[in-house]
Design a protein around this motif. Structure first.
Motif, PDB file in Angstrom:
ATOM      1  N   SER A 516      -0.611  -0.962  -4.054  1.00  0.00           N
ATOM      2  CA  SER A 516      -1.070  -0.954  -5.439  1.00  0.00           C
ATOM      3  C   SER A 516      -1.922   0.287  -5.681  1.00  0.00           C
ATOM      4  O   SER A 516      -2.326   0.990  -4.742  1.00  0.00           O
ATOM      5  CB  SER A 516      -1.891  -2.207  -5.717  1.00  0.00           C
ATOM      6  OG  SER A 516      -3.092  -2.182  -4.944  1.00  0.00           O
ATOM      7  N   ALA A 517      -2.203   0.551  -6.942  1.00  0.00           N
ATOM      8  CA  ALA A 517      -3.032   1.718  -7.271  1.00  0.00           C
ATOM      9  C   ALA A 517      -4.391   1.621  -6.589  1.00  0.00           C
ATOM     10  O   ALA A 517      -4.929   2.623  -6.080  1.00  0.00           O
ATOM     11  CB  ALA A 517      -3.189   1.820  -8.785  1.00  0.00           C
ATOM     12  N   LEU A 518      -4.942   0.395  -6.532  1.00  0.00           N
ATOM     13  CA  LEU A 518      -6.241   0.206  -5.870  1.00  0.00           C
ATOM     14  C   LEU A 518      -6.131   0.471  -4.372  1.00  0.00           C
ATOM     15  O   LEU A 518      -7.015   1.100  -3.773  1.00  0.00           O
ATOM     16  CB  LEU A 518      -6.737  -1.214  -6.128  1.00  0.00           C
ATOM     17  CG  LEU A 518      -8.110  -1.562  -5.545  1.00  0.00           C
ATOM     18  CD1 LEU A 518      -9.188  -0.663  -6.140  1.00  0.00           C
ATOM     19  CD2 LEU A 518      -8.440  -3.039  -5.820  1.00  0.00           C
ATOM     20  N   ASP A 519      -5.035  -0.005  -3.750  1.00  0.00           N
ATOM     21  CA  ASP A 519      -4.844   0.227  -2.323  1.00  0.00           C
ATOM     22  C   ASP A 519      -4.662   1.713  -2.019  1.00  0.00           C
ATOM     23  O   ASP A 519      -5.136   2.206  -0.987  1.00  0.00           O
ATOM     24  CB  ASP A 519      -3.621  -0.552  -1.814  1.00  0.00           C
ATOM     25  CG  ASP A 519      -3.861  -2.048  -1.799  1.00  0.00           C
ATOM     26  OD1 ASP A 519      -5.038  -2.443  -1.769  1.00  0.00           O
ATOM     27  OD2 ASP A 519      -2.874  -2.805  -1.831  1.00  0.00           O
ATOM     28  N   VAL A 520      -3.951   2.411  -2.892  1.00  0.00           N
ATOM     29  CA  VAL A 520      -3.755   3.854  -2.701  1.00  0.00           C
ATOM     30  C   VAL A 520      -5.102   4.564  -2.722  1.00  0.00           C
ATOM     31  O   VAL A 520      -5.396   5.415  -1.868  1.00  0.00           O
ATOM     32  CB  VAL A 520      -2.815   4.420  -3.785  1.00  0.00           C
ATOM     33  CG1 VAL A 520      -2.818   5.951  -3.758  1.00  0.00           C
ATOM     34  CG2 VAL A 520      -1.395   3.901  -3.576  1.00  0.00           C
ATOM     35  N   GLU A 521      -5.931   4.206  -3.670  1.00  0.00           N
ATOM     36  CA  GLU A 521      -7.247   4.858  -3.753  1.00  0.00           C
ATOM     37  C   GLU A 521      -8.100   4.506  -2.540  1.00  0.00           C
ATOM     38  O   GLU A 521      -8.831   5.367  -2.021  1.00  0.00           O
ATOM     39  CB  GLU A 521      -7.941   4.442  -5.054  1.00  0.00           C
ATOM     40  CG  GLU A 521      -7.228   4.980  -6.295  1.00  0.00           C
ATOM     41  CD  GLU A 521      -8.020   4.746  -7.573  1.00  0.00           C
ATOM     42  OE1 GLU A 521      -9.187   4.307  -7.470  1.00  0.00           O
ATOM     43  OE2 GLU A 521      -7.485   5.024  -8.658  1.00  0.00           O
TER      44      GLU A 521
END
Length: 790
Positions: A516-521
């Motif tokens: 997810s975008a949060l995991d990528v960050e």
């Protein structure tokens, strides 16, 4: 025939049982009514044909009745044997039916128990929180009001009640874990006995005896299991002790129901096993000892060895290669897993009306058998490393607390298949190259498995040849039958095995989701934390700026965000952003090309690292040599090889490269590539592999395109280990070659119905690798794409 007979066919108006029909067909107690019935059902609505058959048979029947001819002893014996064989076939089919029911009941009990384990762990955590709150209230009231105050007495009463619930919940949790383990054992025993019965059936039917249909011995894990009788976990904000007590009573009722079902299932298995010949002994059944029983303590020698082994595991698997770190200094090539681990999301492999998305730690909670599927670089191996080191040192989070203190066995399948057969527990450490294998106490590994203390982490089903996977499956099933109490986690690429590969032995199949975008960050942040740890002060300041730039790029650039879906690709993006000072490639092939350039040449050149091993090899030459190794591994369905084989493979390539004449023999060149390229590593002494399968695929695809092996690529398209290679071959190919290969994939899919969807989906997935493509071929591929892929 039995289904077509009616009461009108027989004088007593009763259709004989099926077993009696077998007797008639074998010549035992044959009646004239049965002969007429057979003529009727074999020639329905054809009275002349029936009369003709009867007229031909009647003289033989009357002669036999008037003057029976004695038959020889041998013939009588053969008839009896035939009848007995038929009886055994019928009995075996009936027993298999009962075993299937016993297995289904056991699987339901397992599902119920696993749900309860997760529930009770959650309840226990909430109860600990409540006890902590009550303890604080008691201490505050004691300080403010002193002993004997009514309010203090009430809080102390509730605290005692809560502690009583804690003990009851812990006991219920132990019961649920035991019932879960028992259910696994009973279901495995049902499968084992059914398999032996099926073997007996096959032996009997080989002689033509018995029905033609075959009953499957395995049953699937029940779908949509009704958990209405299992209470939901109380909300900690609304939880009162009387509600908690009611929930606990319901949980204990469910446990009692499961125990009754298991006892009935065991009785069915015992009945089915009674008439079987003795077990040939190829599977050793595990004993059911609790891992905490005082009757089975560790010896001092075993305890000392386990301490050494846990320390080895923590050091061996507590670090991982973070892509793009300073490979010029091997001290900086590996980093703490604790600093780098990102918890990822998973969903059930089997599609459902609503995908249940959860963190992998939540999905593993209370589970004893799990298959984790995912694409290349999705974090499967890292997950197993994280489980191994935290279980070894007892630091897993509360959801996985049941695994703390277990003994991890990290088992790359590619290492296990290199021997003549899959090893038993006592041979596992030697098979994976553990240097402590020779020091393990005699019988230690077997006892660890028997006592349910083994955490078996099987990595990379996709990394062994397809023909070896059924052998690996059978090895797993046999190990589970012998040692059902351990915890087993298996990883594989999603396309390597069916979605329900190990459903029959109680595994839950999970798929790692794209980040997810949060995991990528989070992944980007952790990468930069590790990078700053090895940098000087000036570089640390630069890395702060670079972290912001790569985060902005991933948020703003749609193409780049689409690439950053796995931990591997996130690491590559971060490394290239650092290497190029904020200038990033925007498509997949450029990303891999830039990564190769960085690893093979630029890092050494820019840091003035030159000819450390006495050999200087340019990037183009290094790529050519690595391609040779990658393509050989690919064609032979391998992911690693011996250093000796690798050196032998380089010999003809070196002869064909004048620029490397006199630079060193193949062994020296191979050692240079191992140390300097950053693309090879040694998983065990004398063995070589690429740091990730994705680089092997990239280089193997390049070699295939240069060799014009498009026929091989097309013919291999239905083999899952070639899918990523074909995508990258599309990226490497020239426009005409690209169009021809895609057209061949589409055409083959059109003509091969069993592989149609797979081939058309593969062709469509190749489009993002094609920088230039004939418009007609592009439209052809898009027309054939499955709707959900468009």
């Amino acid at each position: 025939m039995h289904g077509r007979l009616t009461p009108d066919h027989f004088p007593d108006s009763a259709v004989p049982a099926q077993r009696k029909l077998y007797d008639f067909c074998g010549g035992k107690d044959l009646t004239w009514a049965f002969i007429e019935a057979v003529a009727d059902v074999c020639t329905p609505d054809d009275a002349p044909a029936q009369r003709q058959k009867i007229e031909r048979v009647r003289p033989l029947w009357e002669a036999a009745q008037a003057n029976p001819t004695p038959v020889g002893q041998e013939a009588r014996g053969t008839g009896r044997e035939l009848i007995e064989a038929k009886d055994r076939v019928i009995a075996a089919y009936q027993q298999i039916d009962r075993l299937r029911q016993a297995q289904a009941d056991s699987d339901q009990a397992r599902v119920r128990a696993e749900h309860l384990v997760t529930l009770l762990l959650s309840m226990l955590g909430q109860l600990f929180t409540k006890i902590g709150d009550l303890t604080q209230d008691r201490n505050r009231l004691l300080a403010e009001l002193g002993p004997g105050a009514a309010a203090l007495t009430a809080v102390e009463d509730r605290l005692r009640e809560a502690k009583g619930h804690r003990a009851s919940t812990q006991e219920a949790l132990r019961r649920a874990e035991y019932e879960r383990d028992e259910a696994l054992r009973v279901a495995d025993e049902a499968r084992r006995v059914a398999r032996r019965l099926q073997d007996e059936l096959d032996r009997l039917r080989a002689g033509g005896n018995g029905p033609d249909d075959t009953l499957a011995a395995a049953s699937e894990e029940p779908d949509g299991f009704d958990t209405a009788g299992i209470p939901a976990a109380p909300d900690p904000d609304e939880m009162f002790l009387d509600d908690y007590a009611a929930a606990l009573r319901k949980a204990q009722t469910v446990l009692d129901t499961g125990s009754d079902a298991l006892q009935a299932a065991e009785e069915q298995i015992a009945e089915a096993s009674a008439d079987l010949p003795p077990n040939p002994g190829n599977v050793i059944r595990g004993t059911m000892l609790s891992r905490t029983t005082p009757n089975n303590p560790l010896t001092s020698e075993e305890s000392e060895f386990e301490d050494r082994y846990r320390a080895y595991l923590t050091q061996r698997h507590g670090e991982l290669t973070i892509f793009g770190m300073d490979f010029g200094d091997r001290r900086h090539a590996r980093w703490s897993l604790d600093q780098s681990y990102v918890s990822l999301e998973v969903t059930n492999a089997a599609p459902g009306p609503v995908d249940q998305v959860e963190r992998v730690e939540q999905a593993l909670a209370g589970r004893q058998r799990t298959v984790v599927m995912g694409d290349a670089g999705s974090g499967k191996t890292t997950l197993l490393q994280w489980l191994a080191i935290n279980a070894a040192r007892g630091s897993l989070p509360s959801l996985l607390e049941h695994l703390n203190g277990n003994v991890p066995f990290v088992l790359p399948l590619r290492s296990l298949v290199s021997s003549s057969s899959f090893p038993r527990p006592e041979g596992l450490l030697a098979a994976v190259g553990c240097p402590l294998a020779g020091a393990q106490p005699e019988g230690w590994a077997r006892r660890v498995f028997e006592n349910g203390r083994a955490l078996v982490l099987v990595d990379g089903v996709d990394e062994i040849a397809p023909e070896q996977r059924p052998l690996a499956q059978r090895w797993l099933e046999d190990t589970l039958a012998a040692y059902p109490r351990g915890c087993y986690v298996v990883t594989t690429r999603s396309s390597a095995v069916p979605l329900h590969w190990l459903d029959g032995v109680g595994f839950r199949h999970l798929v790692l989701r794209p980040m997810s975008a949060l995991d990528v960050e989070s992944s980007i942040a952790l990468w930069h934390v590790a990078a700053r740890a090895e940098a000087d002060e000036h570089e640390r300041q630069a890395l702060v700026s670079l972290e912001r730039s790569v985060l902005d790029a991933v948020r703003q650039e749609q193409n780049l965000a689409a690439l950053a879906t796995t931990p591997l690709l996130c690491s590559m993006i971060c490394a290239l952003n650092r290497d190029r000072r904020g200038v990033l490639p925007r498509e997949v092939m450029s990303l891999y090309e830039a990564a190769l350039s960085m690893l093979l040449v630029r890092r050494d050149v820019e840091r003035r690292i030159d000819a450390v091993e006495g050999i200087r090899i340019a990037q183009r030459e290094s790529v050519q040599l690595l391609q040779t190794l990658a393509y050989w591994l690919l064609r032979n369905n391998r992911s690693e090889t011996s250093a000796e084989t690798a050196a032998r493979l380089l010999q003809p390539a070196l002869v064909a490269m004048p620029a490397l004449s006199g630079r060193g023999d193949p062994r020296q060149v191979l050692q240079h590539l191992l140390i300097r390229s950053g693309l090879l590593r040694e998983p065990a002494f004398g063995r070589l592999e690429f740091i990730h399968r994705a680089f092997q695929d990239y280089l193997g695809a390049r070699a295939a395109v240069e060799a014009a092996d498009f026929g091989l690529l097309g013919s291999s398209a239905t083999q899952e280990q070639w899918e990523n290679v074909i995508r990258m071959a599309i990226g490497h190919a020239r426009p005409r070659e690209r169009a021809e290969l895609l057209s061949a994939l589409v055409s083959r899919g059109d003509h091969e119905e069993p592989h149609r969807e797979q081939l058309h989906r593969l062709a469509f997935s190749c489009l993002k690798y094609a920088t230039e493509l004939d418009p007609g071929v592009l439209e052809l591929v898009r027309q054939r794409a499955p709707d959900r892929d468009r």
